[in-house]
Design an enzyme around this catalytic site. Structure first.
Site, PDB file in Angstrom:
ATOM      1  N   LYS A   1      41.711  27.013   3.188  1.00 50.33           N
ATOM      2  CA  LYS A   1      41.129  27.479   1.932  1.00 50.33           C
ATOM      3  C   LYS A   1      41.040  28.997   1.990  1.00 50.33           C
ATOM      4  O   LYS A   1      40.053  29.566   2.446  1.00 50.33           O
ATOM      5  CB  LYS A   1      39.755  26.850   1.705  1.00 50.33           C
ATOM      6  CG  LYS A   1      39.323  26.931   0.257  1.00 50.33           C
ATOM      7  CD  LYS A   1      38.166  26.005  -0.061  1.00 50.33           C
ATOM      8  CE  LYS A   1      37.906  26.024  -1.556  1.00 50.33           C
ATOM      9  NZ  LYS A   1      36.672  25.346  -1.931  1.00 50.33           N
TER      10      LYS A   1
ATOM     11  N   SER B   1      29.740  20.666  -2.784  1.00 51.10           N
ATOM     12  CA  SER B   1      30.011  21.892  -2.030  1.00 51.10           C
ATOM     13  C   SER B   1      29.087  22.997  -2.521  1.00 51.10           C
ATOM     14  O   SER B   1      28.860  23.137  -3.731  1.00 51.10           O
ATOM     15  CB  SER B   1      31.455  22.347  -2.250  1.00 51.10           C
ATOM     16  OG  SER B   1      32.351  21.416  -1.707  1.00 51.10           O
TER      17      SER B   1
ATOM     18  N   ARG C   1      41.409  14.283   0.720  1.00 53.34           N
ATOM     19  CA  ARG C   1      41.569  15.449  -0.161  1.00 53.34           C
ATOM     20  C   ARG C   1      43.053  15.641  -0.441  1.00 53.34           C
ATOM     21  O   ARG C   1      43.843  15.866   0.469  1.00 53.34           O
ATOM     22  CB  ARG C   1      40.988  16.703   0.509  1.00 53.34           C
ATOM     23  CG  ARG C   1      41.049  17.924  -0.397  1.00 53.34           C
ATOM     24  CD  ARG C   1      40.255  19.082   0.158  1.00 53.34           C
ATOM     25  NE  ARG C   1      40.888  19.682   1.324  1.00 53.34           N
ATOM     26  CZ  ARG C   1      40.366  20.688   2.020  1.00 53.34           C
ATOM     27  NH1 ARG C   1      39.186  21.171   1.698  1.00 53.34           N
ATOM     28  NH2 ARG C   1      40.997  21.181   3.066  1.00 53.34           N
TER      29      ARG C   1
END
Length: 211
Positions: A142, A113, A44
């Site tokens: 996040k 997700s 990521r």
């Protein structure tokens, strides 16, 4: 042909974040995590150029291939195709899974997700190979995450048949609670990459999972 979804062990799903690593080398850190028991790796990268992401992905793939661990690319379908990754992970704001599937064909598994039962059901219906559900707990990686309760996770588990990976704020302390819901694995960032000894941290989490 890459690793098929039936061959994937989602149990300990490492998600990379170079900010969590600080000055430490990403490639070495991934290798240490694999040695500790990581079963799948997602690369990521939110803040780098396409060229930098591509070069990094090539290096990461060398390590994952060496240990026969599936490599998933987050968001970037172009990078996943360019390096012939094993998997692609997309969010609710990315290309629809039906479009992504047309582009990657059957050679790549796709994860989506989701934060609600409805999103998880749609993902399954549209051909997702697995879903990432969360955020399960508060997470520093996040900050705008929506939270999913354990009860909601149980409802999703009962409603869908594809593999489920819990994500968000998961640590050695709370992993057993999540695995008790019969999900297939946990996705972890800080509880592995934020630790001084990555291999030991990974082993400790795997021990908690296996309990």
């Amino acid at each position: 042909m890459g690793i098929t979804t039936s061959q994937v062990d989602y149990k300990l799903y490492l998600v990379t974040d170079r900010e969590v690593l600080g000055t430490r080398d990403l490639i070495n850190s991934i290798e240490e995590a694999i040695k500790g028991g990581t079963t799948i790796v997602q690369l990521r990268e939110k803040n780098c150029s396409s060229l930098e992401f591509y070069k990094l992905a090539i290096q990461v793939k060398e390590v994952t291939t060496k240990y026969n661990i599936p490599l998933v690319i987050n968001d970037r379908l172009d990078i996943a195709l360019a390096i012939e990754a094993d998997g692609l992970h997309i969010g609710q704001e990315d290309l629809p899974i039906t479009v992504a599937r047309k582009l990657v064909g059957k050679n790549m598994f796709i994860g989506v997700s989701a934060t609600t039962l409805e999103e998880a059901l749609i993902a399954q219906e549209q051909g997702a190979d697995y879903v990432g559900i969360g955020s399960m707990y508060p997470t520093s990686t996040k900050l705008d995450a929506k939270y999913v309760t354990i009860d909601e996770l149980k409802q999703i588990r009962e409603a869908i048949s594809i593999p489920i990976v819990g994500i968000g704020g998961i640590s050695e302390e709370n992993v057993a609670e999540l695995m008790s819901t019969k999900i297939d694995g946990v996705a972890i960032v800080s509880a592995i990459l934020g630790k001084e000894n990555i291999k030991t941290a990974t082993e400790n989490i795997m021990n908690s999972i296996n309990k």
